[in-house]
Scaffold this active site. Structure first.
Site, PDB file in Angstrom:
ATOM      1  N   ARG A 192       2.004  -4.116   4.688  1.00 29.16           N
ATOM      2  CA  ARG A 192       2.677  -3.514   5.826  1.00 29.16           C
ATOM      3  C   ARG A 192       3.996  -2.927   5.368  1.00 29.16           C
ATOM      4  O   ARG A 192       4.741  -3.543   4.598  1.00 29.16           O
ATOM      5  CB  ARG A 192       2.928  -4.551   6.935  1.00 29.16           C
ATOM      6  CG  ARG A 192       1.667  -4.976   7.682  1.00 29.16           C
ATOM      7  CD  ARG A 192       1.095  -3.841   8.515  1.00 29.16           C
ATOM      8  NE  ARG A 192      -0.097  -4.235   9.261  1.00 29.16           N
ATOM      9  CZ  ARG A 192      -1.337  -4.061   8.818  1.00 29.16           C
ATOM     10  NH1 ARG A 192      -1.547  -3.524   7.621  1.00 29.16           N
ATOM     11  NH2 ARG A 192      -2.364  -4.420   9.558  1.00 29.16           N
ATOM     12  N   GLU A 214       5.466   4.876   9.385  1.00 28.76           N
ATOM     13  CA  GLU A 214       4.293   5.721   9.145  1.00 28.76           C
ATOM     14  C   GLU A 214       3.598   6.199  10.410  1.00 28.76           C
ATOM     15  O   GLU A 214       2.865   7.190  10.384  1.00 28.76           O
ATOM     16  CB  GLU A 214       3.278   4.988   8.265  1.00 28.76           C
ATOM     17  CG  GLU A 214       2.600   3.823   8.937  1.00 28.76           C
ATOM     18  CD  GLU A 214       1.622   3.116   8.008  1.00 28.76           C
ATOM     19  OE1 GLU A 214       0.436   3.050   8.366  1.00 28.76           O
ATOM     20  OE2 GLU A 214       2.036   2.637   6.936  1.00 28.76           O
ATOM     21  N   HIS A 256      -2.128   4.934   3.697  1.00 23.61           N
ATOM     22  CA  HIS A 256      -2.719   3.729   4.288  1.00 23.61           C
ATOM     23  C   HIS A 256      -4.239   3.764   4.135  1.00 23.61           C
ATOM     24  O   HIS A 256      -4.990   3.582   5.099  1.00 23.61           O
ATOM     25  CB  HIS A 256      -2.336   3.609   5.771  1.00 23.61           C
ATOM     26  CG  HIS A 256      -2.349   2.195   6.267  1.00 23.61           C
ATOM     27  ND1 HIS A 256      -1.372   1.668   7.074  1.00 23.61           N
ATOM     28  CD2 HIS A 256      -3.226   1.179   6.053  1.00 23.61           C
ATOM     29  CE1 HIS A 256      -1.640   0.411   7.357  1.00 23.61           C
ATOM     30  NE2 HIS A 256      -2.780   0.087   6.732  1.00 23.61           N
TER      31      HIS A 256
END
Length: 339
Positions: A238, A267, A299
């Site tokens: 994260r 993000e 991601h």
């Protein structure tokens, strides 16, 4: 179509993910897939949908949850293990059940973390860019052996343990940090240590922790100052685990040999979207992208056929459980009226 079909809306659905979701619900429920992020500006798109299928970058705060409840939503199933983007107490108050995917292939994330580590160490992106221009010099491409060096692994759950097994295969010394030591990691020879020691001794540091209040900005300016000047830092967990502004200052000082980031604290609204024709208004992200020893991916660590297939299967089970009034290991907030 089944007469008992339920209206489901899924947010942040990629082109590769869409057919898998559609196949999972085909003939059973009415599924609407959007590539939008769910937040206060887009929540009206969920009106009339009993079930919302969310992603990690959706904003499910109290205001959004109240709006969802007012629009008829009674269940949220998150297509991820993490759920720090969901206000669980607000969901309970709104009468909305919440479930997640408690498990999917840990190898997907662990292997991608290693892809970033190896690419950063051996300067692979720079080498490929050069050779595409027929520049075959080796200047500036020197890496180092991981064999015999120390891997510092923060978080030794399923993903961290998979990462540790690969590190052991490279012949690395293992240092770990977690509230609950892994028996498998101990069997690999891992020594558990406090974060101060791990940051100071590790040549490669990989983050595999959940984002909680106590882990937010765990890698801050002080932690970065403890790291070796030539350490490699990898984050596939994260974004909020790292203080990105402090990381920029560390890199500006010429420290750290490489950084691989598959996640970034801000993000949401950036990752998963095409901003190639836009002005990047996030100064920290823009600055990070200027450093030659920083790799940023969008991601995608979880994004394998195996892992996404497991996520979709678990999501379908969550829907079936909700409709049957069942709770299980994926339940975070029981649906209103369930036991």
């Amino acid at each position: 179509m089944n007469t008992d079909a339920t209206d489901i809306i899924a947010y942040g659905v990629t082109a590769d993910e869409r057919p898998l979701l559609q196949a999972a619900f085909d003939g059973q429920h009415r599924l609407r897939c959007l590539d939008l992020t769910l937040d206060a500006d887009t929540v009206t798109t969920a009106v009339g949908h009993r079930i919302v299928c969310s992603g990690v970058n959706d904003v499910l705060d109290a205001a959004v949850l109240r709006a969802l409840a007012a629009g008829g939503t009674r269940m949220i199933t998150q297509r991820a293990t993490g759920y720090n983007n969901i206000d669980l107490e607000a969901a309970r108050t709104a009468g909305i059940g919440v479930a997640r995917v408690s498990y999917y292939s840990p190898y997907a994330v662990a292997e991608f973390a290693w892809a970033l580590a190896l690419a950063a160490n051996r300067r692979v992106p720079r080498a490929v860019t050069r050779t595409r221009d027929f520049d075959f010099r080796l200047t500036g491409l020197m890496g180092r052996d991981f064999h015999g060096r120390t891997a510092g692994i923060l978080g030794t759950g399923k993903i961290g343990t998979a990462f540790a097994r690969i590190a052991a295969g490279f012949g690395m010394r293992l240092l770990g940090h977690d509230v609950a030591p892994s028996e498998e990691c101990l069997a690999l020879g891992m020594k558990y240590a406090g974060t101060d020691r791990l940051f100071a001794e590790a040549d490669l540091i990989s983050l595999h922790l959940p984002l909680l209040p106590e882990t937010h900005h765990l890698v801050d300016a002080a932690a970065l100052a403890r790291m070796k000047d030539d350490a490699i830092l990898i984050n596939t967990s994260r974004g909020g685990l790292i203080d990105a502004q402090a990381l920029v200052e560390t890199l500006r000082a010429g420290r750290l040999d490489g950084v691989g980031l598959d996640v970034y604290e801000e993000e949401a609204g950036v990752f998963f979207f095409d901003h190639s024709l836009d002005v990047m208004t996030d100064d920290v992200l823009a600055r990070l992208m200027t450093f030659r020893n920083v790799l940023v991916s969008s991601h995608q660590a979880y994004f394998t056929r195996d892992a996404v297939g497991q996520i979709v299967e678990a999501t379908a089970r969550n829907v079936a459980d909700y409709l049957a009034g069942r709770t299980g290991e994926n339940t975070l907030v029981p649906p209103a009226g369930s036991s």
